[in-house]
Design a protein around this motif. Structure first.
Motif, PDB file in Angstrom:
ATOM      1  N   GLY A   1      46.485  32.306  45.331  1.00 48.00           N
ATOM      2  CA  GLY A   1      46.111  33.394  44.866  1.00 48.00           C
ATOM      3  C   GLY A   1      44.604  33.480  44.603  1.00 48.00           C
ATOM      4  O   GLY A   1      43.922  32.700  45.175  1.00 48.00           O
ATOM      5  N   ALA A   2      44.075  34.395  43.944  1.00 48.72           N
ATOM      6  CA  ALA A   2      42.681  34.698  43.871  1.00 48.72           C
ATOM      7  C   ALA A   2      42.082  33.739  42.936  1.00 48.72           C
ATOM      8  O   ALA A   2      42.515  33.376  42.010  1.00 48.72           O
ATOM      9  CB  ALA A   2      42.196  36.258  43.352  1.00 48.72           C
ATOM     10  N   GLY A   3      40.959  33.373  43.272  1.00 51.23           N
ATOM     11  CA  GLY A   3      40.176  32.163  42.451  1.00 51.23           C
ATOM     12  C   GLY A   3      39.316  33.182  41.580  1.00 51.23           C
ATOM     13  O   GLY A   3      39.380  34.415  41.266  1.00 51.23           O
ATOM     14  N   VAL A   4      38.198  32.322  40.676  1.00 55.63           N
ATOM     15  CA  VAL A   4      37.247  32.902  39.998  1.00 55.63           C
ATOM     16  C   VAL A   4      36.346  33.513  40.991  1.00 55.63           C
ATOM     17  O   VAL A   4      35.972  32.859  42.058  1.00 55.63           O
ATOM     18  CB  VAL A   4      36.670  31.783  39.153  1.00 55.63           C
ATOM     19  N   SER A   5      35.818  34.616  40.687  1.00 54.15           N
ATOM     20  CA  SER A   5      34.901  35.361  41.423  1.00 54.15           C
ATOM     21  C   SER A   5      33.931  35.694  40.494  1.00 54.15           C
ATOM     22  O   SER A   5      33.879  36.024  39.524  1.00 54.15           O
ATOM     23  CB  SER A   5      35.488  36.721  41.986  1.00 54.15           C
ATOM     24  N   GLN A   6      32.519  35.476  41.271  1.00 54.30           N
ATOM     25  CA  GLN A   6      31.567  36.119  40.444  1.00 54.30           C
ATOM     26  C   GLN A   6      30.649  37.129  41.268  1.00 54.30           C
ATOM     27  O   GLN A   6      30.721  36.866  42.716  1.00 54.30           O
ATOM     28  CB  GLN A   6      30.523  34.892  39.940  1.00 54.30           C
ATOM     29  N   SER A   7      29.906  37.951  40.489  1.00 50.42           N
ATOM     30  CA  SER A   7      29.015  38.812  41.235  1.00 50.42           C
ATOM     31  C   SER A   7      27.589  39.192  40.475  1.00 50.42           C
ATOM     32  O   SER A   7      27.669  39.190  39.164  1.00 50.42           O
ATOM     33  CB  SER A   7      29.711  40.328  41.579  1.00 50.42           C
TER      34      SER A   7
ATOM     35  N   ARG B   1      28.237  38.826  36.538  1.00 54.69           N
ATOM     36  CA  ARG B   1      29.660  39.107  36.197  1.00 54.69           C
ATOM     37  C   ARG B   1      30.423  38.039  36.529  1.00 54.69           C
ATOM     38  O   ARG B   1      30.227  37.420  37.594  1.00 54.69           O
ATOM     39  CB  ARG B   1      29.942  40.439  36.789  1.00 54.69           C
ATOM     40  N   CYS B   2      31.628  37.687  35.786  1.00 59.07           N
ATOM     41  CA  CYS B   2      32.634  36.725  36.295  1.00 59.07           C
ATOM     42  C   CYS B   2      34.021  37.470  35.905  1.00 59.07           C
ATOM     43  O   CYS B   2      34.425  37.813  34.797  1.00 59.07           O
ATOM     44  CB  CYS B   2      32.466  35.592  35.185  1.00 59.07           C
ATOM     45  N   ASP B   3      34.667  37.205  36.933  1.00 57.74           N
ATOM     46  CA  ASP B   3      36.277  37.445  37.092  1.00 57.74           C
ATOM     47  C   ASP B   3      37.065  36.402  36.969  1.00 57.74           C
ATOM     48  O   ASP B   3      37.216  35.881  38.090  1.00 57.74           O
ATOM     49  CB  ASP B   3      36.591  38.558  38.259  1.00 57.74           C
ATOM     50  N   PRO B   4      37.668  36.076  35.983  1.00 56.29           N
ATOM     51  CA  PRO B   4      38.376  34.717  35.997  1.00 56.29           C
ATOM     52  C   PRO B   4      39.637  34.899  36.808  1.00 56.29           C
ATOM     53  O   PRO B   4      39.963  35.905  37.142  1.00 56.29           O
ATOM     54  CB  PRO B   4      38.973  34.486  34.452  1.00 56.29           C
ATOM     55  N   ILE B   5      40.562  33.872  36.721  1.00 58.32           N
ATOM     56  CA  ILE B   5      41.663  33.835  37.402  1.00 58.32           C
ATOM     57  C   ILE B   5      42.822  34.521  36.722  1.00 58.32           C
ATOM     58  O   ILE B   5      42.689  34.370  35.313  1.00 58.32           O
ATOM     59  CB  ILE B   5      42.230  32.293  37.558  1.00 58.32           C
ATOM     60  N   SER B   6      43.577  35.341  37.039  1.00 55.38           N
ATOM     61  CA  SER B   6      44.329  36.345  36.257  1.00 55.38           C
ATOM     62  C   SER B   6      45.421  35.293  35.322  1.00 55.38           C
ATOM     63  O   SER B   6      45.928  34.457  35.673  1.00 55.38           O
ATOM     64  CB  SER B   6      45.364  36.872  36.792  1.00 55.38           C
ATOM     65  N   GLY B   7      45.368  35.679  33.910  1.00 53.34           N
ATOM     66  CA  GLY B   7      46.161  34.812  32.906  1.00 53.34           C
ATOM     67  C   GLY B   7      45.374  33.635  32.304  1.00 53.34           C
ATOM     68  O   GLY B   7      45.978  33.230  31.380  1.00 53.34           O
ATOM     69  N   HIS B   8      44.159  33.331  32.801  1.00 56.81           N
ATOM     70  CA  HIS B   8      43.430  32.362  32.133  1.00 56.81           C
ATOM     71  C   HIS B   8      42.889  33.011  30.879  1.00 56.81           C
ATOM     72  O   HIS B   8      41.968  33.872  30.923  1.00 56.81           O
ATOM     73  CB  HIS B   8      42.477  31.688  32.901  1.00 56.81           C
ATOM     74  N   THR B   9      43.026  32.190  29.704  1.00 60.76           N
ATOM     75  CA  THR B   9      42.723  32.731  28.284  1.00 60.76           C
ATOM     76  C   THR B   9      41.232  32.217  28.236  1.00 60.76           C
ATOM     77  O   THR B   9      40.325  32.579  27.419  1.00 60.76           O
ATOM     78  CB  THR B   9      43.470  32.233  27.418  1.00 60.76           C
ATOM     79  N   ALA B  10      40.902  31.041  28.817  1.00 55.87           N
ATOM     80  CA  ALA B  10      39.443  30.397  28.515  1.00 55.87           C
ATOM     81  C   ALA B  10      38.616  30.733  29.556  1.00 55.87           C
ATOM     82  O   ALA B  10      38.959  30.667  30.979  1.00 55.87           O
ATOM     83  CB  ALA B  10      39.765  28.824  28.269  1.00 55.87           C
TER      84      ALA B  10
ATOM     85  N   GLU C   1      42.913  22.295  33.858  1.00 61.18           N
ATOM     86  CA  GLU C   1      41.974  22.171  34.774  1.00 61.18           C
ATOM     87  C   GLU C   1      40.828  23.421  34.468  1.00 61.18           C
ATOM     88  O   GLU C   1      41.502  24.586  34.518  1.00 61.18           O
ATOM     89  CB  GLU C   1      42.106  22.012  36.124  1.00 61.18           C
ATOM     90  N   GLN C   2      39.506  23.387  34.682  1.00 64.30           N
ATOM     91  CA  GLN C   2      38.525  24.499  34.750  1.00 64.30           C
ATOM     92  C   GLN C   2      38.408  24.517  36.194  1.00 64.30           C
ATOM     93  O   GLN C   2      37.913  23.855  36.948  1.00 64.30           O
ATOM     94  CB  GLN C   2      37.119  23.989  34.171  1.00 64.30           C
ATOM     95  N   TYR C   3      38.665  25.827  36.764  1.00 64.75           N
ATOM     96  CA  TYR C   3      38.533  26.306  38.141  1.00 64.75           C
ATOM     97  C   TYR C   3      37.120  27.149  37.967  1.00 64.75           C
ATOM     98  O   TYR C   3      36.829  28.017  37.245  1.00 64.75           O
ATOM     99  CB  TYR C   3      39.778  27.239  38.452  1.00 64.75           C
ATOM    100  N   PHE C   4      36.401  26.697  38.859  1.00 66.77           N
ATOM    101  CA  PHE C   4      34.926  27.506  39.098  1.00 66.77           C
ATOM    102  C   PHE C   4      34.768  28.256  40.090  1.00 66.77           C
ATOM    103  O   PHE C   4      35.383  28.471  41.203  1.00 66.77           O
ATOM    104  CB  PHE C   4      33.876  26.351  39.416  1.00 66.77           C
ATOM    105  N   GLY C   5      33.998  29.274  39.758  1.00 68.51           N
ATOM    106  CA  GLY C   5      33.572  30.039  40.740  1.00 68.51           C
ATOM    107  C   GLY C   5      32.437  29.966  41.671  1.00 68.51           C
ATOM    108  O   GLY C   5      31.902  28.825  41.597  1.00 68.51           O
ATOM    109  N   PRO C   6      31.874  30.622  42.540  1.00 70.18           N
ATOM    110  CA  PRO C   6      31.119  30.253  43.510  1.00 70.18           C
ATOM    111  C   PRO C   6      29.494  30.426  43.052  1.00 70.18           C
ATOM    112  O   PRO C   6      28.639  30.000  43.614  1.00 70.18           O
ATOM    113  CB  PRO C   6      31.147  31.187  44.693  1.00 70.18           C
ATOM    114  N   GLY C   7      29.500  30.952  41.830  1.00 71.08           N
ATOM    115  CA  GLY C   7      28.132  30.990  41.199  1.00 71.08           C
ATOM    116  C   GLY C   7      27.368  32.172  41.632  1.00 71.08           C
ATOM    117  O   GLY C   7      27.601  32.867  42.609  1.00 71.08           O
ATOM    118  N   THR C   8      26.404  32.581  40.434  1.00 69.02           N
ATOM    119  CA  THR C   8      25.352  33.401  41.166  1.00 69.02           C
ATOM    120  C   THR C   8      23.925  32.780  41.122  1.00 69.02           C
ATOM    121  O   THR C   8      23.607  32.147  40.177  1.00 69.02           O
ATOM    122  CB  THR C   8      25.185  34.650  40.079  1.00 69.02           C
TER     123      THR C   8
END
Lengths: 116, 115
Positions: free
Chosen positions: B1-7, B22-31, B103-110
């Motif tokens: 599935g899609a991970g955390v994305s940042q732009s 901007r940060c788009d978290p994994i769908s369903g992640h509340t934190a 677990e905290q899943y990280f995006g690629p960062g800006t």
């Protein structure tokens, strides 16, 4: 406040050899979690291994294992049979179990180079 | 599935300008969490969200920094009147919930560069 210290800014190891990365931390809490994260050049942090402080048994994940010494507040990461893909920045991190303190506290990292 | 994305992936801005990350978290992640990684430093915690609420804003470095999260999903970190010391990689992470077992899943960062 908790602090995490990584005293080795850089380490290198020959491919297929074993390397140990050091981490110490300071806390007054008795229960907490510790983590090792890997950050390749892509910048994306990847969880390598985690350790619950109340567990005496050291965590292992395939080629990765930790040496957790609670009294000494030491949490080192051992990488066995090093591979080229292991080259990255490695960060040690601490997380409290206290409500309202849900952040990860990171060390400054160790850059690991794998020598072919 | 899609991970955390940042732009955006990289942003260069002039000192004094405002920027939005901007940060788009994994769908369903509340934190959702924001961290800052300055050159030669570890990651510095900025703020976290549970749903749309940010219980603790004390990690934000100054009042030029603000963050919001809408619909329990996308989050925006805004830096007003950028300064050169704001240059860093800004990382976002998400987890199923706040509890440490998730677990905290990280995006690629800006990567932000202030000139």
């Amino acid at each position: 406040a908790q602090t995490v210290t990584q005293s080795q800014p850089e380490m290198s190891v020959q491919e297929a050899e074993t390397v140990t990365l050091s981490c110490t931390y300071d806390t007054s809490e008795s229960d907490y979690y510790l983590f090792w994260y890997k950050q390749p050049p892509s910048r994306q942090m990847i969880l390598v291994i985690r350790q619950e402080a109340y567990k005496q048994q050291n965590a292992t994940e395939n080629r990765f294992s930790v040496n957790f010494q609670k009294a000494a507040k030491s949490f080192s990461l051992k990488i066995s049979d090093s591979q080229l893909g292991d080259a990255a920045m490695y960060f040690c991190a601490y997380r409290s179990l206290d409500f309202g303190n849900e952040k990860l506290t990171f060390g400054t990292g160790t850059r690991l180079t794998i020598i072919p | 599935g899609a991970g955390v994305s940042q732009s955006p992936s990289n942003k260069v801005t002039e000192k004094g300008k405002d920027v939005e990350l901007r940060c788009d978290p994994i769908s369903g992640h509340t934190a959702l969490y924001w961290y800052r990684q300055s050159l030669g430093q570890g990651l510095e915690f900025l703020i976290y969200f549970q749903g749309n609420s940010a219980p603790d804003k004390s990690g934000l470095p100054s009042d030029r920094f603000s963050a919001e999260r809408t619909g329990g999903s996308v989050s925006t970190l805004t830096i007003q009147r950028t300064q050169q010391e704001d240059s860093a990689v800004y990382l976002c992470a998400s987890s199923l919930a706040l509890q440490v077992i998730y677990e905290q899943y990280f995006g690629p960062g800006t990567r932000l560069t202030v000139t």
